[in-house]
Design a protein around this motif. Structure first.
Motif, mmCIF file in Angstrom:
data_model
loop_
_atom_site.group_PDB
_atom_site.id
_atom_site.type_symbol
_atom_site.label_atom_id
_atom_site.label_comp_id
_atom_site.label_asym_id
_atom_site.label_seq_id
_atom_site.Cartn_x
_atom_site.Cartn_y
_atom_site.Cartn_z
ATOM 1 N N TRP A 722 -16.913 -10.660 -7.165
ATOM 2 C CA TRP A 722 -15.824 -10.110 -6.373
ATOM 3 C C TRP A 722 -16.324 -9.031 -5.427
ATOM 4 O O TRP A 722 -17.257 -8.294 -5.743
ATOM 5 C CB TRP A 722 -14.754 -9.509 -7.280
ATOM 6 C CG TRP A 722 -13.914 -10.547 -7.951
ATOM 7 C CD1 TRP A 722 -14.142 -11.128 -9.157
ATOM 8 C CD2 TRP A 722 -12.714 -11.138 -7.435
ATOM 9 N NE1 TRP A 722 -13.171 -12.048 -9.431
ATOM 10 C CE2 TRP A 722 -12.278 -12.075 -8.396
ATOM 11 C CE3 TRP A 722 -11.976 -10.983 -6.262
ATOM 12 C CZ2 TRP A 722 -11.130 -12.836 -8.213
ATOM 13 C CZ3 TRP A 722 -10.832 -11.736 -6.083
ATOM 14 C CH2 TRP A 722 -10.422 -12.662 -7.042
ATOM 15 N N SER A 723 -15.703 -8.964 -4.282
ATOM 16 C CA SER A 723 -15.962 -7.858 -3.364
ATOM 17 C C SER A 723 -15.499 -6.567 -4.026
ATOM 18 O O SER A 723 -14.393 -6.499 -4.558
ATOM 19 C CB SER A 723 -15.200 -8.085 -2.049
ATOM 20 O OG SER A 723 -13.826 -8.312 -2.300
ATOM 21 N N PRO A 724 -16.318 -5.530 -4.030
ATOM 22 C CA PRO A 724 -15.967 -4.322 -4.797
ATOM 23 C C PRO A 724 -14.754 -3.588 -4.248
ATOM 24 O O PRO A 724 -13.988 -3.009 -5.009
ATOM 25 C CB PRO A 724 -17.235 -3.469 -4.708
ATOM 26 C CG PRO A 724 -17.965 -3.967 -3.505
ATOM 27 C CD PRO A 724 -17.644 -5.433 -3.387
ATOM 28 N N GLU A 725 -14.591 -3.582 -2.934
ATOM 29 C CA GLU A 725 -13.486 -2.841 -2.340
ATOM 30 C C GLU A 725 -12.523 -3.740 -1.579
ATOM 31 O O GLU A 725 -11.326 -3.492 -1.550
ATOM 32 C CB GLU A 725 -14.026 -1.753 -1.404
ATOM 33 C CG GLU A 725 -14.854 -0.689 -2.127
ATOM 34 C CD GLU A 725 -15.353 0.376 -1.176
ATOM 35 O OE1 GLU A 725 -15.073 0.247 0.040
ATOM 36 O OE2 GLU A 725 -16.016 1.319 -1.620
ATOM 37 N N GLY A 726 -13.039 -4.785 -0.953
ATOM 38 C CA GLY A 726 -12.173 -5.640 -0.164
ATOM 39 C C GLY A 726 -11.796 -4.997 1.146
ATOM 40 O O GLY A 726 -12.557 -4.220 1.731
ATOM 41 N N ALA A 727 -10.608 -5.309 1.613
ATOM 42 C CA ALA A 727 -10.117 -4.775 2.884
ATOM 43 C C ALA A 727 -8.708 -4.238 2.693
ATOM 44 O O ALA A 727 -7.976 -4.674 1.801
ATOM 45 C CB ALA A 727 -10.135 -5.861 3.962
ATOM 46 N N ALA A 728 -8.341 -3.269 3.535
ATOM 47 C CA ALA A 728 -7.019 -2.641 3.444
ATOM 48 C C ALA A 728 -6.425 -2.506 4.837
ATOM 49 O O ALA A 728 -7.141 -2.281 5.819
ATOM 50 C CB ALA A 728 -7.108 -1.270 2.768
ATOM 51 N N PHE A 729 -5.124 -2.636 4.935
ATOM 52 C CA PHE A 729 -4.402 -2.524 6.204
ATOM 53 C C PHE A 729 -3.157 -1.680 5.952
ATOM 54 O O PHE A 729 -2.158 -2.173 5.452
ATOM 55 C CB PHE A 729 -4.010 -3.914 6.716
ATOM 56 C CG PHE A 729 -3.474 -3.921 8.135
ATOM 57 C CD1 PHE A 729 -2.354 -3.193 8.496
ATOM 58 C CD2 PHE A 729 -4.098 -4.680 9.108
ATOM 59 C CE1 PHE A 729 -1.861 -3.211 9.789
ATOM 60 C CE2 PHE A 729 -3.619 -4.710 10.415
ATOM 61 C CZ PHE A 729 -2.498 -3.977 10.753
ATOM 62 N N PRO A 730 -3.193 -0.366 6.288
ATOM 63 C CA PRO A 730 -1.989 0.450 6.131
ATOM 64 C C PRO A 730 -1.041 0.236 7.308
ATOM 65 O O PRO A 730 -1.471 0.104 8.459
ATOM 66 C CB PRO A 730 -2.541 1.880 6.101
ATOM 67 C CG PRO A 730 -3.820 1.803 6.887
ATOM 68 C CD PRO A 730 -4.368 0.419 6.702
ATOM 69 N N PHE A 731 0.245 0.213 7.019
ATOM 70 C CA PHE A 731 1.224 0.057 8.097
ATOM 71 C C PHE A 731 2.548 0.661 7.649
ATOM 72 O O PHE A 731 2.750 0.957 6.463
ATOM 73 C CB PHE A 731 1.408 -1.413 8.479
ATOM 74 C CG PHE A 731 1.936 -2.281 7.379
ATOM 75 C CD1 PHE A 731 3.293 -2.516 7.229
ATOM 76 C CD2 PHE A 731 1.070 -2.874 6.471
ATOM 77 C CE1 PHE A 731 3.787 -3.304 6.210
ATOM 78 C CE2 PHE A 731 1.543 -3.674 5.443
ATOM 79 C CZ PHE A 731 2.905 -3.889 5.315
ATOM 80 N N THR A 732 3.411 0.835 8.612
ATOM 81 C CA THR A 732 4.714 1.450 8.359
ATOM 82 C C THR A 732 5.807 0.586 8.959
ATOM 83 O O THR A 732 5.679 0.117 10.100
ATOM 84 C CB THR A 732 4.782 2.862 8.975
ATOM 85 O OG1 THR A 732 3.783 3.682 8.371
ATOM 86 C CG2 THR A 732 6.156 3.483 8.754
#
Length: 1011
Positions: A722-732
């Motif tokens: 597994w990818s240790p952190e992956g990806a993130a997309f913050p939004f509102t």
């Protein structure tokens, strides 16, 4: 860019090291042998230590697959793992499954579509060299045009590279380097270089069509080439410069001179590079060449002829997982696929079995034989010709047993074949198993049993045909049938294991692990675990590669290998058990390139730990100890966030007000086996747990309310890393005015004010109604007081005015009756007796009514009462002088009660009198008084064996004047039980009655209020 695998094959066993040997086809000789002992080898290592060689193949992507154009001129991989492709139709980002294209049609920064060169920088950006319009840079989702220090009309960028200080150099109309954000040209260098390369000493090498130039700030040296045109430039791991010519020659610069290392077939050398093991790889117009050594030499005898590619190759690239990619002139994108499992293409294989002598036996095209030194050797003399074999097992020595569907059982002892055709019960053998103790079990279409000394002993009748037999760790036999798994001993059936939800099973394989769990491979229902009477099913929906499991074989590395209709795959045992225990949402299947199974007994494990797999075209083999493990976790990118059909840019992650439908697309950037990449995601602020998405690359959410969110996604590669952190997309998601805090506060305040005024109006109305109600209550209270006074007056009248005349009537009737002589009318005397009885009954009714009325007015005065003594004294008083001693009175232990003694006396008197009266006609009258506790409450019971009552009318039993028997049967007024209930209720208790008509009655009561 190269990645160094940590668990790849040793250098001398790596397929890339042996590509030169792939020209040697793995030949399989069919040698028909008799069954003489001399024909059989005596070696115990017939299978050898080396796996048969396999060759890689080419996978291709073209315009039909989403590539913008079929000429791929450049390949690069950015820090996030994305693979970028420069084509003559624009730039494409490839995640292994889909292409995202950037061109003049989609991207304003593109003024043309011809990409010549690509280079990734250490910051995660990508530099793009165009044919006519100069240089672009891509970073953080944005493209930027870069100004160059020469005429824009001469904007060609043929090559890009970075030096040790991460300064970008470009080869265009001139050579230039980027300093402080701007490009400056390098003076005194010839124009129009083709390639750039820095060596380990920091010198810059430039390739031109007829020469190579070595440059540093202090000196410059030119090396002309007369024998051909320079077409490729590379740096060896040892720091030496190599040059490729259009004549197929490869030259090495050493000690100031050029040495020819090899001359391939005439053709343009398009690319030179090295793999992670330092083997030289060359792309030419004739194909792809790989050196078997590490000294930069190339020999035509050590290349794979099957990798001759029809199209001219322009570029080669090695990604971080050590996969090799090619860009072709007109054939699109190509990738060198890992070799499939070694395969012996000798026909359809059935029932591979390792004999006691170490030989691998199997049936091939209805012939029995074994594998020896890569050759199939077949026995002859098996008659009749079409024996229809169904199973094959070792006899523990040099021979084996073979079951057939039409001709019974065969045994080969290493010298001769014995046929057991006439043994009753085994004319249709479906499966065989030999136990550790040497017992041969035989399954047929209707039974399973033991074969010994030429006779068959049936053990169990079956409702479904047996497909597979397995000896358990306790010595019993598991029988896999078309409907269930049956466990038997040599005496009888022990258990029967059904499928989940009673679904019919079609069992093809069985395996019992060290913990005693039984694993069942089915045809169409996936893998099933039976443990501790619990059945759990694992299917493709749970991550299994296929639902048709033809074989189950464990290895020594913690994996369970399965053969299937889609080829072999493996799953970690700890993952399988964790899924069955509910600790994982899915399992990960490692799939392998191989030929699909044939639906028969499909695998065997030899003494070296290798697994031999039966296929529709031959025999595949895998060594679990040599299976490459992909240690590189996938890069993960979030590609698009679409809210109600509108894409949200990551630099402006604010979504318009409302409840929003979201579609989020993401990629897992692992290219070794992209179809095996699995994902899980979490929308912070909306979900509490990670969701296992399997291979899906899109997440959808409906009606997401306003708020701050972060979408997170992780991916695992084909080996489950597994990818240790992956990806993130913050939004509102912004709130509409009616969703804002101030609006809600305003609404709440308005609502509170409205409620306050409504409350005041209601209180005013209630106050007015209370005034009216209080007035009515006073009026009704006065009326009730008057009625009560009238009732008391009526009671006094009844007491004095009715009882006195009744006494007179009774007195005079008795007097007249006494004065009559015996000779006078007897009827008159009888009539007078009736008058007396009616008067007395009327007097008793009046007394009971007065008592009932007094109970309503009398208050309860509680004192300690010795209940047992009270009941005994009441019984003695009631029965004194009655002359009837037939009634058996049983008095149990009764507790002291805190109650009104007078009321309690009346209560027990009525209950005992009632029981005595209605049991008096029994042959042996019996009354039993007892007590018991229910929680904190004390209950008393009065039971008799009298006439009882109809339980349908039990609710009328305690009503005043209700009688279930006539006066002629039993005397009484019907008020006694009503008085009892009134006294119990005044104490806060309750009473129940139960009976069957003619079988006595039971009264249970308590004086304790309910808790």
């Amino acid at each position: 860019m190269h990645a160094s695998p940590t668990k790849a094959l040793p250098p001398k066993q790596c397929w890339a090291c042996k590509l030169g040997l792939l020209a040697l086809t793995f030949s399989v000789a069919f040698i028909e042998l008799g069954v003489a002992p001399s024909a059989l080898p005596q070696s115990n290592a017939l299978l050898g230590d080396e796996l048969p060689p396999s060759q890689p193949s080419i996978h291709r992507w073209t315009i039909e697959d989403g590539l913008p154009q079929s000429t791929v001129s450049a390949i690069a991989q950015t820090r996030d793992g994305s693979l970028w492709l420069g084509t003559f139709g624009g730039l494409a980002r490839f995640d292994g499954v889909r292409f995202e294209v950037y061109s003049m049609a989609t991207t304003p920064e593109f003024r043309e579509n011809r990409v010549l060169s690509l280079e990734a920088d250490s910051a995660g950006g990508l530099w793009i060299g165009m044919q006519q319009t100069g240089l672009l840079r891509y970073a953080d989702g944005e493209f930027e045009r870069i100004e160059l220090p020469w005429d824009p009309s001469s904007g060609i960028i043929r090559d890009l590279c970075f030096d040790d200080e991460q300064t970008l150099w470009i080869a265009g109309r001139f050579v230039a380097k980027r300093t402080n954000g701007t490009f400056i040209t390098v003076p005194d260098l010839p124009p129009d270089p083709l390639h750039l390369q820095f060596d380990h000493s920091g010198d810059l090498w430039l390739a031109y069509s007829r020469m190579v130039v070595r440059w540093n700030p202090d000196s410059q040296t030119s090396f002309p080439f007369e024998q051909g045109l320079v077409s490729a430039l590379a740096l060896s791991p040892a720091g030496q410069i190599l040059v490729g010519l259009n004549t197929g020659q490869i030259l090495l610069h050493k000690n100031g001179s050029w040495i020819e290392r090899s001359k391939l077939k005439p053709g343009r050398i398009a690319s030179i590079d090295f793999d992670s093991a330092h083997h030289l790889r060359v792309v030419s117009s004739e194909g792809f060449y790989v050196s078997s050594e590490t000294d930069c030499s190339v020999s035509e005898s050590l290349v794979a002829p099957t990798l001759v590619i029809d199209e001219n190759l322009r570029v080669a690239f090695t990604d971080r997982e050590n996969n090799t990619w090619f860009g072709s002139e007109a054939g699109g994108l190509l990738r060198l696929r890992a070799p499939p499992l070694p395969q012996l293409a000798i026909g359809s294989i059935m029932y591979p079995t390792v004999g006691g002598d170490g030989r691998l036996w199997f049936l091939c095209d209805n012939r029995l034989g074994w594998l020896e030194s890569g050759e199939f050797r077949a026995l002859t003399g098996l008659a009749p010709k079409n024996i229809y074999p169904t199973s094959l097992v070792s006899d523990g020595s040099n021979g084996l047993w073979m079951g057939t569907s039409r001709h019974g059982l065969y045994h080969f002892d290493g010298q001769s074949i014995e046929h057991f055709a006439s043994v009753p019960g085994i004319d249709g053998v479906t499966c065989l198993a030999r136990t550790r103790a040497g017992v041969l079990w035989v399954g047929t279409g209707s039974r399973v049993g033991v074969f010994a000394d030429g006779e068959f002993k049936s053990v169990a009748e079956l409702s479904d045909p047996a497909h597979v037999l397995l000896e358990s760790r306790t010595g019993s036999i598991f029988v896999g049938t078309s409907g269930a798994v049956v466990e038997v001993t040599d005496e009888s059936i022990l258990t029967r294991v059904e499928g989940p939800e009673d679904r019919e099973l079609s069992i093809r394989a069985l395996y019992e692990d060290e913990a005693g769990a039984l694993w069942v491979g089915t045809y169409g229902l996936g893998l099933i675990r039976h443990k501790d009477s619990t059945v759990v099913s694992i299917t493709t929906a749970s991550g299994l590669a296929d639902d048709s499991i033809l074989a189950l074989v464990p290895d020594d590395r913690g994996y369970l290998w399965m053969n299937s209709n889609r080829g072999p795959f493996r799953v970690r045992m700890d993952e399988l058990n964790a899924y069955c225990e509910g600790e994982l949402d899915s399992v990960h299947s490692d799939t392998f390139s191989g030929v699909e199974g044939n639906g028969k007994s499909a695998a065997a494990r030899d003494e070296l730990g290798r697994i031999w797999l039966a296929t529709i075209s031959g025999l595949s083999v895998v060594d679990p100890e040599r299976v490459p493990f992909n240690t590189v976790p996938p890069g993960v990118t979030i590609d698009h966030l679409i809210a109600d059909g509108v894409e949200i840019h990551p630099n402006f992650p604010v979504i318009a007000p409302g409840r929003v439908d979201l579609d989020i697309q993401y990629s897992g950037l692992s290219y070794t086996n992209p179809s095996a990449v699995r994902f899980r995601f979490l929308l912070d602020g909306y979900q509490e747990q990670w969701f296992s998405a399997g291979p899906s690359r899109t997440a959808s959410f409906a009606s997401v309310p306003p708020g701050d969110y972060t979408f997170r996604v992780q991916a695992c590669n084909n080996s489950g890393v597994w990818s240790p952190e992956g990806a993130a997309f913050p939004f509102t998601i912004r709130a509409a005015f009616y969703q804002t805090t101030w609006f809600l506060v305003l609404c709440a305040t308005s609502a509170l004010l409205l409620l306050f005024f409504a409350h005041r109006v209601r209180v005013h109305r209630v106050d007015a109604q209370n005034v009216i109600l209080e007035s009515k209550i006073r009026e009704r209270t006065a009326e009730l007081a008057g009625l009560n006074e009238e009732l008391r007056s009526f009671t006094s009248t009844v007491s004095h005015d009715l009882r006195s005349p009744l006494r007179h009537i009774s007195f005079y009737a008795q007097r007249v009756q006494s004065e009559l002589t015996e000779s006078e009318n007897a009827q008159t005397s009888e009539d007078l007796s009736g008058i007396v009885r009616s008067s007395n009954r009327m007097r008793q009714l009046i007394r009971d009514l007065l008592n009932l009325s007094k109970l309503g007015r009398k208050s309860v005065v509680r004192t300690p009462v010795e209940t047992e003594a009270l009941v005994q004294s009441i019984w003695d008083e009631q029965r004194a002088g009655d002359g009837d001693s037939r009634t058996e009175f049983i008095l149990g232990s009764l507790p002291t009660m805190y109650a009104d003694k007078n009321l309690l006396h009346h209560l027990w008197s009525n209950l005992l009198d009632n029981a005595f009266k209605y049991s008096s006609r029994a042959e042996h009258p019996r009354i039993e008084v007892s007590s018991y506790r229910v929680g904190e409450r004390v209950w008393f019971r009065v039971a008799d064996n009298g006439v009882g009552f109809d339980p349908r009318f039990a609710d009328q039993l305690f009503a005043p004047f209700e009688r279930f028997h006539s006066e002629a049967e039993f005397t009484g007024t019907g008020v006694g039980l009503a008085i009892v209930k009134r006294m119990i209720r005044k104490h806060g208790g309750e009473i129940t009655a139960s009976s069957e008509d003619g079988k006595g009655a039971v009264f249970d009561f308590t004086l304790d209020p309910p808790t």
